[in-house]
Enzyme design. Structure first.
Site, PDB file in Angstrom:
ATOM      1  N   ARG A 237      45.264  54.219  40.019  1.00  8.03           N
ATOM      2  CA  ARG A 237      45.107  53.764  41.401  1.00  8.03           C
ATOM      3  C   ARG A 237      44.622  54.943  42.238  1.00  8.03           C
ATOM      4  O   ARG A 237      45.126  56.064  42.099  1.00  8.03           O
ATOM      5  CB  ARG A 237      46.433  53.247  41.974  1.00  8.03           C
ATOM      6  CG  ARG A 237      46.865  51.874  41.474  1.00  8.03           C
ATOM      7  CD  ARG A 237      46.000  50.729  42.009  1.00  8.03           C
ATOM      8  NE  ARG A 237      46.431  49.430  41.544  1.00  8.03           N
ATOM      9  CZ  ARG A 237      45.947  48.800  40.464  1.00  8.03           C
ATOM     10  NH1 ARG A 237      45.004  49.348  39.734  1.00  8.03           N
ATOM     11  NH2 ARG A 237      46.391  47.601  40.138  1.00  8.03           N
ATOM     12  N   GLU A 266      39.134  51.147  48.595  1.00  6.82           N
ATOM     13  CA  GLU A 266      38.122  50.446  47.789  1.00  6.82           C
ATOM     14  C   GLU A 266      37.548  49.343  48.655  1.00  6.82           C
ATOM     15  O   GLU A 266      38.329  48.648  49.307  1.00  6.82           O
ATOM     16  CB  GLU A 266      38.758  49.858  46.529  1.00  6.82           C
ATOM     17  CG  GLU A 266      39.173  50.943  45.560  1.00  6.82           C
ATOM     18  CD  GLU A 266      39.751  50.426  44.249  1.00  6.82           C
ATOM     19  OE1 GLU A 266      39.814  49.189  44.060  1.00  6.82           O
ATOM     20  OE2 GLU A 266      40.151  51.245  43.424  1.00  6.82           O
ATOM     21  N   HIS A 285      35.997  50.137  40.033  1.00  5.40           N
ATOM     22  CA  HIS A 285      37.221  49.489  39.556  1.00  5.40           C
ATOM     23  C   HIS A 285      36.901  48.402  38.507  1.00  5.40           C
ATOM     24  O   HIS A 285      37.174  47.212  38.732  1.00  5.40           O
ATOM     25  CB  HIS A 285      38.004  48.879  40.737  1.00  5.40           C
ATOM     26  CG  HIS A 285      39.461  48.652  40.424  1.00  5.40           C
ATOM     27  ND1 HIS A 285      40.458  48.777  41.349  1.00  5.40           N
ATOM     28  CD2 HIS A 285      40.087  48.292  39.274  1.00  5.40           C
ATOM     29  CE1 HIS A 285      41.625  48.497  40.804  1.00  5.40           C
ATOM     30  NE2 HIS A 285      41.428  48.200  39.531  1.00  5.40           N
TER      31      HIS A 285
END
Ligand SMILES: NC(=O)C1=CN([C@@H]2O[C@H](COP(=O)(O)OP(=O)(O)OC[C@H]3O[C@@H](n4cnc5c(N)ncnc54)[C@H](O)[C@@H]3O)[C@@H](O)[C@H]2O)C=CC1
Ligand SMILES: O=C(O)C(=O)CO
Length: 325
Positions: A237, A266, A285
């Site tokens: 993360r 993000e 991601h």
């Protein structure tokens, strides 16, 4: 019984839910839902299948405390106030196991890409800047026999360690809350303190959960303890590292390079300085973005919904303690 799904998921998940006779309502727009929209939909539903990192905080959970289950289409559960869900006796489900290989592959890919400046060199060709062969330009560093330090050696960390050991005979050291006997036996992995992980690793790869314990753990102080030749990889993360401190560490050559599949926030801004650095590789991601992993996640997320709606124990609960006593 009705489930609200916050984003399109692979068809297998929908088929399983339909077969179980569950009514489905799905968010169709490309933009993420606001929390108020999420609450409105959940008010009309018995279960939530969250497929887009929705903010499932105490406010949401108390508004929607009628939900029989919150099923995440992810293994990470840092977007959920699990303690509050447990207090309210709402089972929370997640999708461990099925995405281990896919995510470890991305960590491994980033490690190699950074070690050879691959993304930067690719951009160079696209810009027409590849003019001739230069014996001293774009030099990378080799991985054979180096030391990889795994922070958080659970399911995905194990797969990353296995790849590093198998491909490059790397020495595996790790820092985890508990020791991992399987990794010690099969990979000759060695548990080390956090400081030793920072000081001894040629590559540091993050695979822990994001929690209040790990938030911002990789900061200026941590980067300063790393080798100047260290490659930093984060597929866990983005909030586990401090981005400003990472940029500084790269600009001042305190560490050698970084590979990120996760950022904070993000999406990453397209003008982020990390995107133009030679020994940096960033991906949007995509750790679990394989057909196999995403099908597995959709299947488990659907099975968690069905169990929750039937009042049964979820196959993969985040808060199994709600079933005790
Ligand atoms: N980039 C992507 O697309 C993906 C990212 N992830 C991230 O990867 C994380 C790990 O996933 P799994 O390996 O399945 O979880 P896991 O639960 O099997 O492994 C996590 C490990 O981290 C350790 N850990 C947690 N806090 C720690 C601390 N403070 N200090 C040391 N060790 C600590 C745990 O003990 C555990 O061994 C997820 O939580 C998620 O955030 C997961 C899948 C895909
Ligand atoms: O599962 C997770 O936690 C992800 O980040 C994406 O699969």
């Amino acid at each position: 019984m009705k489930v609200f799904i916050t984003r399109e998921i692979p068809a297998i998940g929908i088929e399983i839910l339909k077969k179980a006779g569950i009514e489905i309502e799905q968010w169709e727009e490309k933009r993420p839902l606001t929390q108020n929209e999420l609450i409105d939909f959940c008010m009309q539903s018995d279960a939530l299948l969250s497929a887009g990192y929705n903010n499932i905080d105490a406010y949401f959970l108390n508004k929607c405390n009628h939900l029989k289950v919150v099923s995440l289409h992810s293994v990470g559960f840092d977007n959920v106030d699990v303690a509050e869900a447990t207090k309210l006796k709402i089972p929370v489900g997640h999708t461990p196991g099925v995405l281990n290989s896919a995510t470890a592959d991305i960590a491994f890919l980033l490690m190699i890409a950074v070690s050879r400046k691959a993304f930067y060199c690719y951009e160079k060709i696209k810009k027409g800047a590849w003019k001739f062969f230069e014996p001293t330009a774009d030099l990378g560093i080799e991985l054979e026999g180096k030391t990889v330090g795994i922070f958080g050696l659970g399911n995905i960390g194990f797969e990353m360690a296995k790849r590093c050991k198998g491909a490059y005979d790397m020495k595996v050291i790790y820092h985890n809350r508990t020791k991992n006997p399987k990794a010690e036996k099969e990979l000759n992995a060695e548990w080390v303190s956090f400081d030793h992980l920072l000081e001894r690793s040629d590559v540091i790869s993050l695979h822990s959960n994001l929690s209040e314990e790990t938030r911002g753990k990789f900061d200026r102080n941590a980067f300063q303890k790393m080798k100047r030749s260290c490659i930093f990889i984060n597929t866990a993360r983005g909030a586990i590292h401090n981005e400003e401190d990472l940029i500084e560490a790269l600009e001042k050559r305190i560490i050698w390079g970084a590979g990120l599949d996760v950022t904070n926030p993000e999406p990453m801004d397209k003008n982020n300085p990390l995107l133009t650095m030679p020994s940096v590789a960033v991906l949007p991601h995509i750790g679990s973005a394989t057909v196999e992993a995403r099908n597995g996640m959709a299947r488990i997320a659907a099975q968690n919904v069905i169990a929750g709606l039937n009042g049964e124990k979820l196959p993969f609960p985040v808060n199994p303690e709600i079933y005790r006593a």
